[in-house]
Design a protein around this motif. Structure first.
Motif, PDB file in Angstrom:
ATOM      1  N   THR A 166       0.845  -1.188   0.000  1.00  0.00           N
ATOM      2  CA  THR A 166       0.000   0.000   0.000  1.00  0.00           C
ATOM      3  C   THR A 166       0.885   1.244   0.000  1.00  0.00           C
ATOM      4  O   THR A 166       2.101   1.162   0.187  1.00  0.00           O
ATOM      5  CB  THR A 166      -0.912   0.014   1.234  1.00  0.00           C
ATOM      6  N   THR A 167       0.254   2.379  -0.187  1.00  0.00           N
ATOM      7  CA  THR A 167       1.007   3.640  -0.197  1.00  0.00           C
ATOM      8  C   THR A 167       1.710   3.869   1.129  1.00  0.00           C
ATOM      9  O   THR A 167       2.893   4.232   1.171  1.00  0.00           O
ATOM     10  CB  THR A 167       0.069   4.819  -0.500  1.00  0.00           C
ATOM     11  N   ILE A 168       0.999   3.634   2.227  1.00  0.00           N
ATOM     12  CA  ILE A 168       1.598   3.887   3.543  1.00  0.00           C
ATOM     13  C   ILE A 168       2.708   2.881   3.829  1.00  0.00           C
ATOM     14  O   ILE A 168       3.691   3.204   4.528  1.00  0.00           O
ATOM     15  CB  ILE A 168       0.529   3.864   4.661  1.00  0.00           C
ATOM     16  N   GLU A 169       2.607   1.654   3.294  1.00  0.00           N
ATOM     17  CA  GLU A 169       3.695   0.679   3.478  1.00  0.00           C
ATOM     18  C   GLU A 169       4.949   1.122   2.746  1.00  0.00           C
ATOM     19  O   GLU A 169       6.064   0.978   3.269  1.00  0.00           O
ATOM     20  CB  GLU A 169       3.245  -0.698   2.993  1.00  0.00           C
ATOM     21  N   MET A 170       4.792   1.661   1.560  1.00  0.00           N
ATOM     22  CA  MET A 170       5.960   2.150   0.821  1.00  0.00           C
ATOM     23  C   MET A 170       6.578   3.352   1.518  1.00  0.00           C
ATOM     24  O   MET A 170       7.806   3.473   1.611  1.00  0.00           O
ATOM     25  CB  MET A 170       5.562   2.501  -0.615  1.00  0.00           C
ATOM     26  N   ALA A 173      -7.496   5.656  11.263  1.00  0.00           N
ATOM     27  CA  ALA A 173      -6.593   4.588  10.827  1.00  0.00           C
ATOM     28  C   ALA A 173      -5.264   4.662  11.569  1.00  0.00           C
ATOM     29  O   ALA A 173      -4.712   3.628  11.971  1.00  0.00           O
ATOM     30  CB  ALA A 173      -6.358   4.688   9.321  1.00  0.00           C
ATOM     31  N   ALA A 174      -4.752   5.881  11.765  1.00  0.00           N
ATOM     32  CA  ALA A 174      -3.475   6.029  12.474  1.00  0.00           C
ATOM     33  C   ALA A 174      -3.606   5.574  13.921  1.00  0.00           C
ATOM     34  O   ALA A 174      -2.729   4.884  14.449  1.00  0.00           O
ATOM     35  CB  ALA A 174      -3.018   7.486  12.410  1.00  0.00           C
ATOM     36  N   THR A 175      -4.695   5.958  14.559  1.00  0.00           N
ATOM     37  CA  THR A 175      -4.918   5.550  15.951  1.00  0.00           C
ATOM     38  C   THR A 175      -5.088   4.043  16.049  1.00  0.00           C
ATOM     39  O   THR A 175      -4.551   3.398  16.965  1.00  0.00           O
ATOM     40  CB  THR A 175      -6.158   6.254  16.519  1.00  0.00           C
ATOM     41  N   HIS A 176      -5.840   3.460  15.108  1.00  0.00           N
ATOM     42  CA  HIS A 176      -6.034   2.005  15.114  1.00  0.00           C
ATOM     43  C   HIS A 176      -4.707   1.276  14.924  1.00  0.00           C
ATOM     44  O   HIS A 176      -4.458   0.240  15.562  1.00  0.00           O
ATOM     45  CB  HIS A 176      -7.013   1.607  14.009  1.00  0.00           C
ATOM     46  N   TYR A 177      -3.844   1.814  14.059  1.00  0.00           N
ATOM     47  CA  TYR A 177      -2.546   1.180  13.832  1.00  0.00           C
ATOM     48  C   TYR A 177      -1.721   1.170  15.111  1.00  0.00           C
ATOM     49  O   TYR A 177      -1.133   0.138  15.477  1.00  0.00           O
ATOM     50  CB  TYR A 177      -1.788   1.908  12.722  1.00  0.00           C
ATOM     51  N   LEU A 178      -1.687   2.289  15.815  1.00  0.00           N
ATOM     52  CA  LEU A 178      -0.935   2.339  17.075  1.00  0.00           C
ATOM     53  C   LEU A 178      -1.534   1.389  18.105  1.00  0.00           C
ATOM     54  O   LEU A 178      -0.809   0.718  18.844  1.00  0.00           O
ATOM     55  CB  LEU A 178      -0.915   3.764  17.620  1.00  0.00           C
ATOM     56  N   ASP A 179      -2.863   1.323  18.158  1.00  0.00           N
ATOM     57  CA  ASP A 179      -3.517   0.421  19.113  1.00  0.00           C
ATOM     58  C   ASP A 179      -3.225  -1.039  18.809  1.00  0.00           C
ATOM     59  O   ASP A 179      -3.248  -1.894  19.708  1.00  0.00           O
ATOM     60  CB  ASP A 179      -5.033   0.656  19.112  1.00  0.00           C
ATOM     61  N   ALA A 193       2.447  10.816  11.702  1.00  0.00           N
ATOM     62  CA  ALA A 193       1.941  12.088  11.171  1.00  0.00           C
ATOM     63  C   ALA A 193       1.528  11.937   9.709  1.00  0.00           C
ATOM     64  O   ALA A 193       0.477  12.443   9.284  1.00  0.00           O
ATOM     65  CB  ALA A 193       3.010  13.174  11.321  1.00  0.00           C
ATOM     66  N   VAL A 194       2.354  11.230   8.927  1.00  0.00           N
ATOM     67  CA  VAL A 194       2.009  10.978   7.523  1.00  0.00           C
ATOM     68  C   VAL A 194       0.752  10.125   7.432  1.00  0.00           C
ATOM     69  O   VAL A 194      -0.122  10.375   6.586  1.00  0.00           O
ATOM     70  CB  VAL A 194       3.189  10.282   6.800  1.00  0.00           C
ATOM     71  N   MET A 195       0.632   9.136   8.308  1.00  0.00           N
ATOM     72  CA  MET A 195      -0.546   8.269   8.307  1.00  0.00           C
ATOM     73  C   MET A 195      -1.816   9.057   8.624  1.00  0.00           C
ATOM     74  O   MET A 195      -2.889   8.787   8.072  1.00  0.00           O
ATOM     75  CB  MET A 195      -0.349   7.126   9.312  1.00  0.00           C
ATOM     76  N   PHE A 196      -1.684  10.039   9.527  1.00  0.00           N
ATOM     77  CA  PHE A 196      -2.820  10.903   9.837  1.00  0.00           C
ATOM     78  C   PHE A 196      -3.298  11.621   8.577  1.00  0.00           C
ATOM     79  O   PHE A 196      -4.505  11.780   8.350  1.00  0.00           O
ATOM     80  CB  PHE A 196      -2.428  11.931  10.902  1.00  0.00           C
ATOM     81  N   VAL A 197      -2.355  12.049   7.738  1.00  0.00           N
ATOM     82  CA  VAL A 197      -2.707  12.812   6.535  1.00  0.00           C
ATOM     83  C   VAL A 197      -3.248  11.906   5.440  1.00  0.00           C
ATOM     84  O   VAL A 197      -4.246  12.217   4.786  1.00  0.00           O
ATOM     85  CB  VAL A 197      -1.475  13.591   6.027  1.00  0.00           C
ATOM     86  N   THR A 198      -2.592  10.751   5.217  1.00  0.00           N
ATOM     87  CA  THR A 198      -2.962   9.889   4.094  1.00  0.00           C
ATOM     88  C   THR A 198      -4.164   8.995   4.384  1.00  0.00           C
ATOM     89  O   THR A 198      -5.019   8.798   3.517  1.00  0.00           O
ATOM     90  CB  THR A 198      -1.773   9.004   3.691  1.00  0.00           C
TER      91      THR A 198
END
Length: 419
Positions: A4-8, A70-76, A60-65
């Motif tokens: 995915t974009t965020i993985e890259m 999604a960013a909060t879920h990833y950290l959790d 921070a990038v995850m928050f934007v993209t």
């Protein structure tokens, strides 16, 4: 596996973080030559800050993209038990009563060896303590060994070759010395439950080989630098700080044991840790400065590695699964230098139907390469935090560490693959 974009983006930031890790000396140099922003350069020059800093950028990038949810879920979804555990075990293991007990054990064993006093002490610290890590966990062993080496040898002004050789042997021996049991080394812990690796299995397939290599590595370093080691003045730590009551030693060992016992339950071991802090404050006269800052920095480093590592599965897993048993052993040894060895074995634990040979090769390679870089093994940042003050500009050169760890790594590879 299509990323995915965020993985890259996560992989690109991971590469940047690795390069930053190798460039901390440059930022420390800037702190001295550009005093106007010395605070910022010192911050970026802290090797323990690197992965936490770039993890913050990733979120921070995850928050934007992907959005805040999604960013909060990833950290959790990340498991931060290991960073919390390393913080707690570092602080307790670095106390004067624990060091007193460990030093007494090293002194007792070293006096029985047919070696000059300094050589026997050096050899014992680099063998007994890393192997003890199989029972008190690797982070505790790393903290104890690093503090004992610092107080006994590094503070006396070692030559540069001896400093990096000692650091390399320490990192490699701790990485492989935790394989006598299935619960002490992070890369083993990640797979032991899934693959049903119990204590007899670890001793029969890993433990005795690791013990042989640990002894050979330490003896080789001691004999190679025997002239310099024998010239070092050996003043005991107790002469500067006084003796510690036996009851305080026992109490601190109980705290250490409880934290190890509840290593997988952060609510429990953090509760024990908070109670320990109260006791340490009440009996401050029997304590040195608690290494809270160093422990927090190491925990921050590992937490950043957890966040960044979660985006690397898309390329790591296909590489590992495309290898034969022989290739995965050497491939894991090399890959470990660029990503935490526990991350490699965790990815392996997710795959069904792996052969016994592949499982052995993956874990053996992961622990073999655990001393090559600061990020290769979770306890390594703890050793860096304890010893870097005795290196130029208070920074450990990555190339110097790699070269110091390469000979013991080669011996570890021969031990695990040939014995």
């Amino acid at each position: 596996m299509t990323p995915t974009t965020i993985e890259m983006i996560g992989t690109a930031l991971f590469v940047v973080a690795i390069l930053h890790t190798f460039s901390t000396a440059f930022f420390e140099h800037l702190a001295h030559t550009r005093p106007a922003h010395a605070g910022l350069w010192h911050l970026l020059g802290e090797v323990e800050v690197v992965f936490g800093f770039w993890a913050l950028v990733l979120i921070a990038v995850m928050f934007v993209t992907d959005g805040p949810a999604a960013a909060t879920h990833y950290l959790d979804s990340r498991n931060f038990t290991e960073p919390l555990f390393v913080f707690a075990i570092m602080v307790i293991a670095g106390t004067r009563p624990i060091l007193h007990a460990a030093t007494s054990g090293v002194r007792l064993l070293s006096t029985a060896l047919p070696l000059p006093h300094n050589l026997s002490a050096y050899f014992t610290i680099l063998t007994l303590v890393p192997l003890l890590g199989s029972f008190i966990t690797e982070p505790a062993a790393m903290t104890l060994a690093a503090l004992m080496l610092r107080d006994r040898f590094f503070r006396n002004g070692l030559s540069k070759p001896l400093r990096y050789a000692t650091l390399g042997v320490l990192f490699v021996n701790v990485s492989i010395g935790g394989t006598l049991t299935p619960f002490a080394a992070p890369p083993v812990l990640m797979v032991a439950g899934t693959w049903n690796w119990d204590f007899p299995f670890m001793m029969g397939n890993f433990g005795w080989k690791a013990a042989v290599v640990v002894v050979v590595n330490a003896l080789a370093a001691a004999l190679l630098f025997r002239r310099e080691l024998c010239r070092i003045s050996a003043e005991g730590r107790e002469t500067a700080h006084g003796r510690v009551p036996f009851t305080m030693v026992v109490l601190h060992l109980v705290f250490l044991g409880l934290v190890v016992l509840f290593a997988h339950h952060p609510v429990m071991f953090l509760g024990v840790f908070l109670f320990f802090l109260g006791v340490a404050q009440a009996y401050e006269r029997h304590q040195d400065r608690l290494i809270l800052r160093e422990g927090l920095l190491v925990g921050f480093f590992l937490a950043g590695l957890v966040v960044m590592g979660g985006q690397q599965q898309w390329w790591l897993q296909p590489i590992l699964l495309s290898m034969s048993n022989d290739a995965v052993f050497f491939g894991a040894t090399i890959l470990t230098a660029f990503t935490d060895n526990a991350a490699l074995t965790y990815l392996g634990s997710l795959v069904e139907g792996l052969s016994d040979g592949f499982k052995y090769a993956l874990v053996a390679g992961a622990v073999t390469g655990g001393g090559l870089t600061i990020i290769a093994n979770a306890p390594n940042p703890a050793g860096v935090a304890m010893l870097r003050g005795h290196f130029e500009d208070e920074s450990i050169n990555p190339l110097g560490l790699f070269l110091g760890a390469l000979p013991p790594t080669i011996l570890a590879a021969l031990g695990f693959w040939c014995l």
